[in-house]
Design a protein around this motif. Structure first.
Motif, PDB file in Angstrom:
ATOM      1  N   ASP A  26      49.052  35.891  46.857  1.00  0.00           N
ATOM      2  CA  ASP A  26      47.725  35.607  46.799  1.00  0.00           C
ATOM      3  C   ASP A  26      47.474  34.503  47.939  1.00  0.00           C
ATOM      4  N   ASP A  39      44.320  38.946  47.349  1.00  0.00           N
ATOM      5  CA  ASP A  39      45.473  39.425  46.644  1.00  0.00           C
ATOM      6  C   ASP A  39      46.465  40.487  47.324  1.00  0.00           C
ATOM      7  N   ASP A 194      43.750  39.180  40.033  1.00  0.00           N
ATOM      8  CA  ASP A 194      43.805  39.712  38.820  1.00  0.00           C
ATOM      9  C   ASP A 194      45.025  38.979  37.974  1.00  0.00           C
ATOM     10  N   GLY A 195      45.707  38.251  38.528  1.00  0.00           N
ATOM     11  CA  GLY A 195      46.836  37.735  37.694  1.00  0.00           C
ATOM     12  C   GLY A 195      46.300  36.678  36.817  1.00  0.00           C
ATOM     13  N   ASP A 233      52.178  38.150  37.147  1.00  0.00           N
ATOM     14  CA  ASP A 233      51.598  38.282  38.599  1.00  0.00           C
ATOM     15  C   ASP A 233      51.385  36.947  39.090  1.00  0.00           C
TER      16      ASP A 233
HETATM   17 MN    MN Z   1      47.423  40.324  41.580  1.00  0.00          MN
END
Ligand code: MN
Length: 248
Positions: A26, A39, A194-195, A233
């Motif tokens: 990221d 990302d 999205d983590g 993630d």
């Molecule tokens: Mn991610």
């Protein structure tokens, strides 16, 4: 309509590698009134290159005055070209990245917010005491939900949940989604990878934004909570506050 007074803008940024990955792909940048999260994907020493190019290319907009919607769209295209050029080696083959962000732009003669997005990183807006997702994920599961084939709840655990349908670094031309809207003092934004959004529910995000008026503390609390919830993630958050004149 009121312009956005920069003295009423605060932002905080936090990122963490998480508990599973061995490096952080990221990349987040704050420059002037431009805020960007990217990302990366594509394996070792590739994803992190792509996300850094995306974030720094978009952040260049923070050095300009009187940005327009077209400037932002053009800069996303430029980031895509730079990633394609940098990816033209065997070890970086197939590298790509999401990119999402928030910027102050001129529209209809005054300052507005612009949110842009390619991929499944997200921008949320917290205003009038409620949290709403501004961006729409470019992901396989989002498409399945939209077609009525799976529910929102099923999307969370679906095997295709990590498959992004639009990204930088894969096609010659990339068009971001953009949203332009007037500022509203008292509002806050969360930009995240999205983590974070895969680990925390909207209710948990809202709770942590409410509990932390300090934007840096809010960004750190959100990232910490996502890591504690699994950290499967890399996790990144930027929190931006537009304060009311004369106080928060
Ligand atoms: Mn991610």
């Amino acid at each position: 309509m009121t312009p956005i007074p920069t003295r009423q803008l605060r932002s905080g940024l936090a990122t963490d590698v998480g508990r599973v990955r061995d490096h952080n792909e990221d990349h987040a940048v704050v420059r002037g009134t431009v805020f960007v999260v990217a990302d990366g994907m594509g394996g070792h020493a590739a994803g992190e290159v792509a996300s850094e190019i995306a974030a720094t290319t978009l952040a260049e907009l923070g050095e300009r005055e009187q940005l327009t919607r077209e400037d932002v769209i053009r800069q996303v295209g430029m980031a895509n070209e730079r990633i394609l050029d940098a990816g033209d080696t065997p070890e970086r083959w197939g590298m790509g990245t999401t990119v999402t962000g928030l910027a102050v732009v001129h529209a209809a003669g005054t300052e507005h917010w612009l949110v842009f997005n390619v991929g499944d990183s997200r921008v949320y807006r917290f205003a009038d005491d409620r949290l709403a997702q501004v961006t729409v994920d470019h992901s396989e599961v989002r498409a399945l939900v939209d077609e009525g084939l799976i529910t929102e709840a099923e999307a969370k655990y679906h095997p295709a949940r990590n498959i992004v349908t639009r990204s930088l670094g894969h096609d010659d031309a990339v068009v971001p989604d953009v949203w332009v809207f007037p500022p509203q003092p008292g509002e806050r934004f969360l930009l995240c990878s999205d983590g974070l959004s895969n680990e925390l529910s909207a209710d948990e995000i809202e709770h942590l934004l409410r509990a932390n008026d300090d934007v840096q503390a809010a960004a750190e609390a959100l990232v910490r909570a996502a890591v504690e919830a699994g950290g499967r993630d890399n996790v990144t958050a930027i929190v931006v506050a537009l304060d009311r004149a004369g106080g928060r």
